[in-house]
Design an enzyme around this catalytic site. Structure first.
Site, PDB file in Angstrom:
ATOM      1  CD1 TRP A   1      53.008  39.171  55.283  1.00 12.62           C
ATOM      2  CD2 TRP A   1      55.179  39.404  55.779  1.00 12.62           C
ATOM      3  NE1 TRP A   1      53.729  38.658  54.233  1.00 12.62           N
ATOM      4  CE2 TRP A   1      55.075  38.792  54.510  1.00 12.62           C
ATOM      5  CE3 TRP A   1      56.449  39.651  56.312  1.00 12.62           C
ATOM      6  CZ2 TRP A   1      56.198  38.430  53.765  1.00 12.62           C
ATOM      7  CZ3 TRP A   1      57.568  39.293  55.567  1.00 12.62           C
ATOM      8  CH2 TRP A   1      57.434  38.680  54.311  1.00 12.62           C
TER       9      TRP A   1
ATOM     10  CG  ASP B   1      45.242  41.721  51.173  1.00  8.81           C
ATOM     11  OD1 ASP B   1      45.671  42.125  50.080  1.00  8.81           O
ATOM     12  OD2 ASP B   1      45.675  40.706  51.748  1.00  8.81           O
TER      13      ASP B   1
ATOM     14  CD  GLU C   1      42.708  34.953  48.761  1.00  5.36           C
ATOM     15  OE1 GLU C   1      43.761  35.034  48.127  1.00  5.36           O
ATOM     16  OE2 GLU C   1      41.760  35.737  48.553  1.00  5.36           O
TER      17      GLU C   1
ATOM     18  CD  GLU D   1      43.959  41.423  46.452  1.00  6.62           C
ATOM     19  OE1 GLU D   1      44.943  41.161  45.742  1.00  6.62           O
ATOM     20  OE2 GLU D   1      43.862  41.065  47.642  1.00  6.62           O
TER      21      GLU D   1
ATOM     22  N   GLY E   1      39.966  37.636  36.974  1.00  6.41           N
ATOM     23  CA  GLY E   1      39.508  38.372  35.804  1.00  6.41           C
ATOM     24  C   GLY E   1      38.044  38.173  35.448  1.00  6.41           C
TER      25      GLY E   1
ATOM     26  CG  ASP F   1      49.228  42.459  45.016  1.00  7.55           C
ATOM     27  OD1 ASP F   1      50.211  42.302  45.773  1.00  7.55           O
ATOM     28  OD2 ASP F   1      48.075  42.679  45.435  1.00  7.55           O
TER      29      ASP F   1
END
Length: 451
Positions: free
Chosen positions: A88, A203, A207, A227, A231, A293
């Site tokens: 964050w 990370d 996205e 990351e 799958g 995670d």
């Protein structure tokens, strides 16, 4: 230009090919060891528990004695309230004072380098801390609403949505804005150079568009592993090229299929051929059984023999192994934050079953330099799989029944003696009809030639 050439000079210490020989220990700084050595408990795993950089530095022996020569550190930048995990960000250009001073972090990196250990830092370029779009003014350097995508909920079946909408309530940076792109690229150059980092774990890669990761990875000048929490082999493979590799989520799920669900080892053949055809280089992928995670392997499935098979598989298969802290103590936490346990109550527990097991596997990988050799399947059956890398041979099982096989396809000569690293007296002699392998009640054996 000077900065770029300096980055390239530094970067030679951490190229993807050089990372192949490394074995990585992943930890959350807040959970590993307290700076003052206090070993009392933590009442709330959803907030800071008190771990720090001095605590890690004071306990490097615990990690290095298992054979690990790299550590993946959780993010270090200053975070919004409650960001014990580091994801964050509030100030990209300041460090998180909860973990110690900037000098403490510098000292940790220097201490690791003096031991020949490499630093892999976890970095985030997708989002900032959960302050709400109206309060981003306090976020450095992304202090204007125009630097973010408008709020929308992610539809995980739609790639545009994954890249443009918000992960939970985290303001989503818009990398198409030139200022945002440039600041992130400047930042990653700055942090790698200033703190002499050797590699990055990135990370939330799905996205953000891949064109940005290409620039980001190049700017870092070091090995980057992405990351991609998916799958699919093909989805993951799309991020190798823009970055050096992805964390091997397809294998994470394969390991669950094999060693929790007891599915047939014949699955491995398809998996191996698919990964090798889809990825540019499978040797750079990051292999793991557990992470911060997902519920731990042993959660709701407390079978140590299967867990040992899984750990040994992840460390001997093609790729760069990553062990999540606490697995060497048999931790079994469930969903976040319960899979983010404190470790300091076990830092003296170096004679535990799993600590000793992990140590043997890591040293086996290193002693036989198996990263220099391809995986060659030697025998497959429903509950049995055997492969070699060079002259090292690995035998796995996913049943509690005793198994006995004669491995006829092998690289040895008759009379060679192979010993299982877990039991000094468990040796077999290569016969004219093959190598006899016996696995008792679901064990794994790692063989090497006896001197």
């Amino acid at each position: 230009l000077l900065l770029i050439s300096f980055i390239l000079a530094v970067a030679l210490a951490g190229s993807a090919s050089q990372w192949q020989s490394r074995t990585i220990y992943q930890l959350l700084t807040d959970r590993f060891a307290r700076n003052n050595g206090d070993t009392s408990g933590c009442g709330n795993l959803g907030n800071y528990c008190g771990g720090g950089w001095v605590g890690i530095m004071n306990n490097l022996d615990y990690i290095q004695n298992m054979g690990f020569d790299a550590i993946w550190l959780s993010p270090v930048v200053a975070n919004t309230e409650g960001g014990y995990h580091g994801y964050w960000a509030q100030d990209f250009f300041s460090l998180n004072s909860h973990f110690g001073s900037e000098q403490d972090f510098i000292n940790l990196v220097n201490a690791m380098h003096s031991r020949g250990m490499w630093v892999m830092l976890d970095v985030v370029a997708n989002h900032v801390g959960p302050v709400g779009i109206n309060n981003v003014g306090s976020t450095n350097p992304f202090n204007q609403q125009s630097y973010y995508h408008p709020y929308c909920q992610i539809d995980w079946n739609n790639q545009w949505s994954i890249e443009n909408c918000w992960l939970a309530d985290l303001p989503d940076l818009n990398q198409t804005v030139p200022y945002v792109k440039d600041q992130l690229l400047n930042w990653v150059q700055w942090i790698v150079t200033k703190y002499n980092l050797d590699g990055l774990r990135i990370d939330t890669c799905m996205e953000v568009p891949t064109w940005f990761w290409s620039l980001f990875s190049q700017a870092s000048g070091v090995y980057t592993v992405c990351e991609v929490d998916n799958g699919s082999i093909n989805v993951n493979a799309g991020y190798q090229g823009p970055t050096d590799a992805t964390l091997n989520y397809p294998m994470f799920w394969l390991i669950k299929d094999l060693f929790q669900s007891g599915q047939s080892f014949y699955k491995v053949r398809d998996f191996k051929s698919q990964e090798e055809s889809a990825f540019k280089n499978v040797n750079y992928l990051g292999n793991f059984v557990d992470n911060h995670d997902n519920p731990r392997f042993l959660y709701n499935y407390y079978k140590i023999n299967r867990f040992q098979n899984a750990i040994a598989w992840s460390m001997t298969w093609t790729g760069i192994p990553i062990l999540y802290y606490g697995d060497e103590q048999g931790y079994a936490g469930g969903n976040d934050p319960y899979n983010r346990e404190i470790l300091w109550t076990n830092l003296q527990n170096t004679n535990s079953q799993m600590y000793q097991f992990v140590s043997k596997v890591v040293h086996y990988r290193k002693n036989n330099q198996i990263w220099n050799y391809p995986v060659i399947e030697r025998y497959v059956d429903t509950n049995f799989y055997c492969f070699t890398r060079g002259m090292a041979m690995m035998a796995f099982s996913n049943t509690d029944n005793n198994l006995s096989y004669m491995v006829t396809y092998h690289p040895y000569k008759v009379g060679d003696k192979l010993c299982n690293i877990f039991w000094a007296n468990d040796c077999v002699t290569v016969q004219s009809n093959g190598v006899p392998v016996y696995l008792m009640q679901g064990e794994v054996k790692l063989y090497q030639l006896s001197n």
